[in-house]
Motif scaffolding. Structure first.
Motif, PDB file in Angstrom:
ATOM      1  N   ASN A 118      22.356  74.103 -11.509  1.00 17.25           N
ATOM      2  CA  ASN A 118      21.935  72.971 -12.345  1.00 17.25           C
ATOM      3  C   ASN A 118      20.953  72.084 -11.582  1.00 17.25           C
ATOM      4  N   PRO A 119      19.775  72.616 -11.264  1.00 17.15           N
ATOM      5  CA  PRO A 119      18.814  71.841 -10.449  1.00 17.15           C
ATOM      6  C   PRO A 119      18.386  70.535 -11.096  1.00 17.15           C
ATOM      7  N   TRP A 120      18.296  70.475 -12.461  1.00 15.08           N
ATOM      8  CA  TRP A 120      17.876  69.237 -13.117  1.00 15.08           C
ATOM      9  C   TRP A 120      18.866  68.103 -12.879  1.00 15.08           C
ATOM     10  N   MET A 121      20.116  68.450 -12.573  1.00 14.81           N
ATOM     11  CA  MET A 121      21.124  67.422 -12.323  1.00 14.81           C
ATOM     12  C   MET A 121      21.144  66.979 -10.863  1.00 14.81           C
ATOM     13  N   PHE A 122      20.631  67.818  -9.975  1.00 16.01           N
ATOM     14  CA  PHE A 122      20.783  67.552  -8.551  1.00 16.01           C
ATOM     15  C   PHE A 122      19.428  67.545  -7.825  1.00 16.01           C
ATOM     16  N   ALA A 123      19.016  68.655  -7.237  1.00 20.40           N
ATOM     17  CA  ALA A 123      17.804  68.659  -6.407  1.00 20.40           C
ATOM     18  C   ALA A 123      16.559  68.238  -7.174  1.00 20.40           C
ATOM     19  N   GLU A 124      16.480  68.587  -8.476  1.00 22.59           N
ATOM     20  CA  GLU A 124      15.305  68.262  -9.277  1.00 22.59           C
ATOM     21  C   GLU A 124      15.601  67.185 -10.321  1.00 22.59           C
ATOM     22  N   ARG A 125      16.602  66.395 -10.055  1.00 20.93           N
ATOM     23  CA  ARG A 125      16.981  65.326 -10.991  1.00 20.93           C
ATOM     24  C   ARG A 125      15.811  64.365 -11.211  1.00 20.93           C
ATOM     25  N   LYS A 126      15.655  63.917 -12.464  1.00 16.67           N
ATOM     26  CA  LYS A 126      14.577  63.014 -12.839  1.00 16.67           C
ATOM     27  C   LYS A 126      15.133  61.835 -13.638  1.00 16.67           C
ATOM     28  N   LEU A 127      14.488  60.698 -13.495  1.00 17.44           N
ATOM     29  CA  LEU A 127      14.732  59.552 -14.365  1.00 17.44           C
ATOM     30  C   LEU A 127      13.520  59.419 -15.266  1.00 17.44           C
TER      31      LEU A 127
ATOM     32  N   SER B 150      19.967  72.574 -21.191  1.00 19.74           N
ATOM     33  CA  SER B 150      19.080  73.111 -22.229  1.00 19.74           C
ATOM     34  C   SER B 150      18.201  72.020 -22.829  1.00 19.74           C
ATOM     35  N   LEU B 151      18.772  70.821 -23.034  1.00 15.79           N
ATOM     36  CA  LEU B 151      17.996  69.713 -23.587  1.00 15.79           C
ATOM     37  C   LEU B 151      16.959  69.224 -22.578  1.00 15.79           C
ATOM     38  N   THR B 152      17.367  69.118 -21.304  1.00 16.28           N
ATOM     39  CA  THR B 152      16.428  68.700 -20.269  1.00 16.28           C
ATOM     40  C   THR B 152      15.244  69.650 -20.191  1.00 16.28           C
ATOM     41  N   LYS B 153      15.519  70.946 -20.216  1.00 15.41           N
ATOM     42  CA  LYS B 153      14.434  71.934 -20.147  1.00 15.41           C
ATOM     43  C   LYS B 153      13.493  71.801 -21.340  1.00 15.41           C
ATOM     44  N   SER B 154      14.067  71.591 -22.531  1.00 20.94           N
ATOM     45  CA  SER B 154      13.234  71.437 -23.730  1.00 20.94           C
ATOM     46  C   SER B 154      12.321  70.229 -23.606  1.00 20.94           C
TER      47      SER B 154
END
Length: 290
Positions: A135-144, A199-203
């Motif tokens: 889950n990179p969007w939640m951790f290493a690649e997390r974005k605000l 899935s929502l983050t990727k979209s």
């Protein structure tokens, strides 16, 4: 403008202080606690104070003592007011009985959830590391994501949303909503990819820069445009703590689904409803619809 669908259910568990065994045995166990005050002849024990402090983020040192004293005073005041209410026979009213029944049921549900959660083992280090890596969007690649947002209610006829699809800017969305007589609110906000399904983050991240997208929120809809993307990576011990907590919540939800839902479903089948009070019919779905 694109519509992004978010689906899912988050199941949480509340924690309450519980006593094991039958009710008389539990009462005797509580009575053995250290007496810390007496109110109108009724002892207040350290167990009751502990329950009063349950869930509070207790500081250390002198601040902790002050928190205990304040909690004890609230407990004492509540007992005094309870005695006044009993003197007025308010505990004999139908309203009291109904609220007591509802509160007792909720307490038992909370304890049931806690009991189920206690049976879930702690996630292994390997499981946590695998979850973080997956889950990179939640951790290493997390974005605000800093968002310009228009909030509006879900239309009764969802086909009406088709008229909004060609719109390219939030200004156009505002104009259309105003022309249709739909109340709306435009506010700045933010989205943390840690809190979003992958899935929502990727979209969202796959959208062309500046494109307006719509997501459901709070029973209504929001039209959004990303103004700024701020990298906020979550790594190290903080990431491990968050991941472990997420895995535990997932395990609790899965256990509730596998252990409790079949029991609830079987019990529902035995419920007898009076005319006009039955459960709502399940909505019919189109197999080809997204």
């Amino acid at each position: 403008m694109r519509t992004l669908v978010l689906s899912g259910l988050v199941v949480g568990a509340s924690a309450l202080v519980s006593a094991c065994g039958s009710e008389p045995k539990a009462e005797k166990q509580l009575e053995k606690g250290q007496v810390i005050a007496t109110v109108n002849g009724e002892d207040v024990t350290v167990y009751e104070l502990g329950a009063e402090l349950q869930g509070l983020d207790a500081p250390a040192g002198e601040a902790h003592k002050k928190m205990e004293q304040a909690a004890l005073q609230r407990l004492i005041d509540r007992k005094i007011l309870t005695d006044i209410a009993r003197d007025r026979k308010l505990d004999k009213t139908p309203d009291y009985l109904l609220q007591t029944r509802r509160a007792n049921e909720q307490i038992l549900v909370n304890l049931l959830q806690r009991d189920e959660a206690a049976k879930i083992p702690t996630s292994t280090t390997e499981d946590v590391e695998k979850f973080i890596a997956g889950n990179p969007w939640m951790f290493a690649e997390r974005k605000l994501l800093i968002i310009d947002q228009v909030q509006f209610p879900m239309p009764a006829d969802r086909k009406a949303l088709d008229a909004y699809k060609p719109l390219k800017t939030l200004d156009q969305v505002e104009q259309k909503l105003g022309a249709d007589g739909i109340e709306y609110r435009r506010v700045p906000t933010s989205l943390d990819t840690l809190q979003l399904p992958a899935s929502l983050t990727k979209s969202i991240m796959d959208l062309p820069q500046g494109e307006v997208f719509v997501v459901p929120a709070g029973g209504g809809l929001t039209a959004n445009r990303i103004i700024e993307i701020r990298p906020t990576p979550l790594k190290g011990p903080d990431a491990i703590k968050v991941a472990r907590d997420m895995l535990r919540r997932q395990s609790i939800a899965q256990r509730a689904s596998s252990e409790l839902e079949p029991l609830v479903k079987a019990a529902r089948a035995t419920v007898v409803y009076q005319s006009g009070y039955g459960p709502p019919e399940s909505p019919k779905t189109n197999a080809g619809a997204k």
